[in-house]
Design a protein around this motif. Structure first.
Motif, PDB file in Angstrom:
ATOM      1  N   LEU A 226      20.247  -7.121  -9.694  1.00 16.59           N
ATOM      2  CA  LEU A 226      18.781  -5.318  -9.761  1.00 16.59           C
ATOM      3  C   LEU A 226      18.281  -5.685  -9.057  1.00 16.59           C
ATOM      4  N   ALA A 227      18.528  -6.032  -7.673  1.00 17.44           N
ATOM      5  CA  ALA A 227      18.230  -5.714  -6.243  1.00 17.44           C
ATOM      6  C   ALA A 227      16.843  -4.659  -6.035  1.00 17.44           C
ATOM      7  N   ALA A 228      16.645  -4.568  -5.800  1.00 12.35           N
ATOM      8  CA  ALA A 228      14.709  -3.490  -5.750  1.00 12.35           C
ATOM      9  C   ALA A 228      15.313  -3.165  -6.150  1.00 12.35           C
ATOM     10  N   ALA A 229      14.729  -3.098  -7.503  1.00  3.86           N
ATOM     11  CA  ALA A 229      14.783  -3.087  -9.099  1.00  3.86           C
ATOM     12  C   ALA A 229      13.260  -2.637  -9.170  1.00  3.86           C
ATOM     13  N   LEU A 230      12.709  -1.142  -9.459  1.00  4.54           N
ATOM     14  CA  LEU A 230      11.213  -0.893  -9.351  1.00  4.54           C
ATOM     15  C   LEU A 230      10.815  -1.556 -11.323  1.00  4.54           C
ATOM     16  N   MET A 231      10.401  -2.698 -11.550  1.00  6.01           N
ATOM     17  CA  MET A 231      10.096  -3.177 -12.582  1.00  6.01           C
ATOM     18  C   MET A 231       8.415  -2.726 -12.734  1.00  6.01           C
ATOM     19  N   SER A 232       7.330  -2.421 -12.052  1.00  6.80           N
ATOM     20  CA  SER A 232       6.603  -2.813 -12.994  1.00  6.80           C
ATOM     21  C   SER A 232       5.648  -2.488 -14.159  1.00  6.80           C
ATOM     22  N   GLY A 233       5.072  -2.798 -14.891  1.00  4.57           N
ATOM     23  CA  GLY A 233       4.646  -2.246 -16.582  1.00  4.57           C
ATOM     24  C   GLY A 233       5.413  -2.990 -17.019  1.00  4.57           C
ATOM     25  N   ALA A 234       7.167  -3.235 -16.896  1.00  4.05           N
ATOM     26  CA  ALA A 234       7.928  -4.107 -17.402  1.00  4.05           C
ATOM     27  C   ALA A 234       8.421  -5.606 -17.920  1.00  4.05           C
ATOM     28  N   ILE A 235       8.590  -4.982 -19.426  1.00  3.73           N
ATOM     29  CA  ILE A 235       7.664  -6.503 -19.997  1.00  3.73           C
ATOM     30  C   ILE A 235       9.578  -7.319 -20.396  1.00  3.73           C
ATOM     31  N   PHE A 236       9.788  -8.397 -19.958  1.00  4.94           N
ATOM     32  CA  PHE A 236      10.918  -9.024 -19.621  1.00  4.94           C
ATOM     33  C   PHE A 236      10.849 -10.555 -20.502  1.00  4.94           C
ATOM     34  N   ASP A 237       9.542 -10.200 -21.544  1.00  4.34           N
ATOM     35  CA  ASP A 237       8.805 -11.909 -23.315  1.00  4.34           C
ATOM     36  C   ASP A 237      10.360 -12.408 -22.931  1.00  4.34           C
ATOM     37  N   GLY A 238      10.756 -13.731 -22.589  1.00  4.99           N
ATOM     38  CA  GLY A 238      11.657 -13.941 -23.628  1.00  4.99           C
ATOM     39  C   GLY A 238      12.709 -13.805 -23.210  1.00  4.99           C
ATOM     40  N   ALA A 239      13.213 -13.123 -22.626  1.00  7.83           N
ATOM     41  CA  ALA A 239      14.483 -12.831 -22.019  1.00  7.83           C
ATOM     42  C   ALA A 239      15.243 -13.725 -20.996  1.00  7.83           C
ATOM     43  N   ASP A 240      16.381 -13.902 -20.511  1.00 13.05           N
ATOM     44  CA  ASP A 240      17.446 -14.775 -20.603  1.00 13.05           C
ATOM     45  C   ASP A 240      18.007 -13.378 -19.263  1.00 13.05           C
TER      46      ASP A 240
ATOM     47  N   ALA B 265      18.422   3.401  -7.451  1.00 15.75           N
ATOM     48  CA  ALA B 265      17.647   3.305  -7.429  1.00 15.75           C
ATOM     49  C   ALA B 265      17.595   3.004  -9.070  1.00 15.75           C
ATOM     50  N   ILE B 266      17.235   2.075  -9.075  1.00 16.96           N
ATOM     51  CA  ILE B 266      17.270   1.502 -10.615  1.00 16.96           C
ATOM     52  C   ILE B 266      15.560   1.414 -11.314  1.00 16.96           C
ATOM     53  N   ASP B 267      14.969   2.480 -12.148  1.00 15.63           N
ATOM     54  CA  ASP B 267      13.956   2.110 -12.197  1.00 15.63           C
ATOM     55  C   ASP B 267      14.391   2.003 -13.785  1.00 15.63           C
ATOM     56  N   LEU B 268      13.019   0.391 -14.120  1.00 17.95           N
ATOM     57  CA  LEU B 268      12.621  -0.093 -14.988  1.00 17.95           C
ATOM     58  C   LEU B 268      11.671  -0.044 -14.839  1.00 17.95           C
ATOM     59  N   ARG B 269      10.734   1.122 -15.031  1.00 15.89           N
ATOM     60  CA  ARG B 269       9.111   0.981 -15.333  1.00 15.89           C
ATOM     61  C   ARG B 269       9.155   1.168 -16.671  1.00 15.89           C
ATOM     62  N   PHE B 270       8.319   0.015 -17.492  1.00 14.90           N
ATOM     63  CA  PHE B 270       7.897   0.108 -18.057  1.00 14.90           C
ATOM     64  C   PHE B 270       8.591   0.379 -19.626  1.00 14.90           C
ATOM     65  N   CYS B 271       9.666  -0.424 -19.105  1.00 18.11           N
ATOM     66  CA  CYS B 271      11.090  -0.504 -20.199  1.00 18.11           C
ATOM     67  C   CYS B 271      10.677  -1.904 -20.697  1.00 18.11           C
ATOM     68  N   ASP B 272      11.207  -2.320 -21.936  1.00 20.03           N
ATOM     69  CA  ASP B 272      10.860  -3.477 -22.857  1.00 20.03           C
ATOM     70  C   ASP B 272      12.233  -4.018 -23.318  1.00 20.03           C
TER      71      ASP B 272
ATOM     72  N   ASN C  39       0.624  -0.933   0.405  1.00 18.38           N
ATOM     73  CA  ASN C  39      -0.181   0.206   0.203  1.00 18.38           C
ATOM     74  C   ASN C  39       0.452   1.453   0.057  1.00 18.38           C
ATOM     75  N   GLN C  40       1.967   0.893  -0.527  1.00 21.09           N
ATOM     76  CA  GLN C  40       2.787   2.129  -0.171  1.00 21.09           C
ATOM     77  C   GLN C  40       3.170   3.004  -1.384  1.00 21.09           C
ATOM     78  N   ARG C  41       3.156   4.320  -1.899  1.00 24.46           N
ATOM     79  CA  ARG C  41       3.043   4.677  -2.926  1.00 24.46           C
ATOM     80  C   ARG C  41       4.831   4.690  -3.546  1.00 24.46           C
ATOM     81  N   LEU C  42       4.531   4.702  -4.865  1.00 15.72           N
ATOM     82  CA  LEU C  42       5.924   3.856  -5.445  1.00 15.72           C
ATOM     83  C   LEU C  42       6.763   5.498  -5.909  1.00 15.72           C
ATOM     84  N   PRO C  43       7.985   5.855  -5.972  1.00 20.19           N
ATOM     85  CA  PRO C  43       8.354   7.096  -5.630  1.00 20.19           C
ATOM     86  C   PRO C  43       8.065   7.032  -7.459  1.00 20.19           C
ATOM     87  N   PRO C  44       8.143   9.154  -7.937  1.00 23.96           N
ATOM     88  CA  PRO C  44       8.294   8.855  -9.162  1.00 23.96           C
ATOM     89  C   PRO C  44       8.603   8.846 -10.435  1.00 23.96           C
ATOM     90  N   LEU C  45       8.469   8.365 -11.683  1.00 17.40           N
ATOM     91  CA  LEU C  45       9.195   7.782 -12.454  1.00 17.40           C
ATOM     92  C   LEU C  45      10.647   8.595 -12.619  1.00 17.40           C
TER      93      LEU C  45
END
Length: 242
Positions: free
Chosen positions: A136-150, A116-123, A84-90
Motif C-alpha cells: 500500500l505504498a503511498a496510499a491515502l488513508m486519512s480518516g480510514a478505519i483499520f481497527d483490529g485489522a491484520d 494511486a490508492i485512495d482509501l480515505r474514509f474506508c472501513d 501543508n500540501q493539499r491532497l488530491p480530490p477524493l
C-alpha cells in the motif's frame, strides 16, 4: 523548454556586450526575477540565437543555471505528501476501497505506484485476511478505519495516514517507513519487528502500543519518545530516555 530567472549578481562582458544581473532577496520557493532569462533547451536552430548566447561567459552561466533548475525540478516532484500540501480530490471510483485488497503492482518501498490508492474514509474494521502482506505504498488513508485489522507484513512506505484509526491493528513484520501517522489513533497497535524509519507520529494516540524489536532510526526515536501518550512499558521497549 524550461526557463529560470537568475537571482545572483554576475557581470557579462564581451566585445560590444555588457550586462549585469542584480541580486534580489526573495523568499523561497524561488520567485526569481532579473533582467536575463536563461533558456534550457536542446534547440539548435541558429535563427533564434542571440549575441548573448554566443559569448562563452554567458554559456557557462547558462549551463550552471540549467543544472540548478534540473535539481530543483527533481526535488519538487517527489510523491511524498508534505504536511501543508493539499491532497488530491477524493477518488470517485466506486471500488476504491476494495483496491486495498489488491495493493500496488509496482513501486513498493519507493512509494511509486501505477495508480494511486485512495482509501480515505474506508472501513476495514476487523479485516483479518485480505490486507496481510499487501503493498500500500503511498496510499491515502486519512480518516480510514483499520481497527483490529491484520496488517502483518504490509508495505506502507510513504503512506499518508493522518487522522486514521488503527486501534489494535497488527503491524508485525510490516514495512512502515516514512508514513505520516499524525493525529492517528494507534491505541493497542502492534509494531513487533516493524520498520518505522522516517515515520512521524505527531499528536498520535499511542497508548498500549507494542514496540518490541521495532526498527527505527535514532533521530526518529527521539521524536517518537516526545509523545506523552506512550506508556512506561512501551517506552522501555523503545529505549526512551526522557
Amino acid at each position: 523548454m524550461a526557463t529560470l530567472f537568475l537571482p545572483f549578481s554576475h557581470n557579462l562582458s564581451s566585445p560590444g556586450l555588457s550586462s549585469t544581473v542584480k541580486r534580489n532577496r526573495l523568499p523561497l520557493p524561488f520567485h526569481l526575477h532579473s533582467s536575463i532569462r536563461v533558456n534550457c533547451s536542446a534547440n539548435t536552430n541558429n535563427s533564434i540565437s542571440t549575441p548573448k548566447e554566443n559569448s562563452s561567459q554567458f554559456k557557462e552561466l547558462r549551463n550552471i543555471a540549467c543544472g540548478f533548475l534540473a535539481v530543483w525540478a527533481l526535488t519538487t516532484t517527489s510523491p511524498v505528501i508534505a504536511a501543508n500540501q493539499r491532497l488530491p480530490p477524493l477518488s470517485t471510483d466506486p471500488d476504491r476501497c476494495a483496491r486495498a485488497f489488491v495493493g500496488n503492482t509496482i513501486g513498493q518501498a519507493n512509494g511509486v505506484y501505477d495508480k494511486a490508492i485512495d482509501l480515505r474514509f474506508c472501513d476495514y474494521t476487523n479485516e483479518k485476511t485480505n490486507l496481510k502482506g499487501k503493498s500500500l505504498a503511498a496510499a491515502l488513508m486519512s480518516g480510514a478505519i483499520f481497527d483490529g485489522a491484520d496488517m502483518t507484513e504490509v508495505v506502507m512506505s510513504k503512506a499518508y495516514a493522518v487522522g486514521a484509526s488503527f486501534k489494535g491493528t497488527d503491524f508485525t513484520n510490516a514495512v512502515l517507513d516514512r508514513v505520516n501517522f499524525g493525529k492517528a489513533n494507534l491505541q493497542g497497535a502492534s509494531f513487533k519487528n516493524t520498520v518505522l524509519s522516517g515515520s512521524t507520529f505527531e499528536e498520535a494516540q499511542l497508548q498500549d502500543v507494542v514496540f518490541e524489536d521495532t526498527i527505527i532510526g535514532y533521530i526518529d526515536l527521539q521524536k517518537l519518545c516526545v509523545n506523552k501518550t506512550i506508556n512506561e512499558d512501551s517506552r522501555l521497549e523503545l529505549g526512551c530516555r526522557n
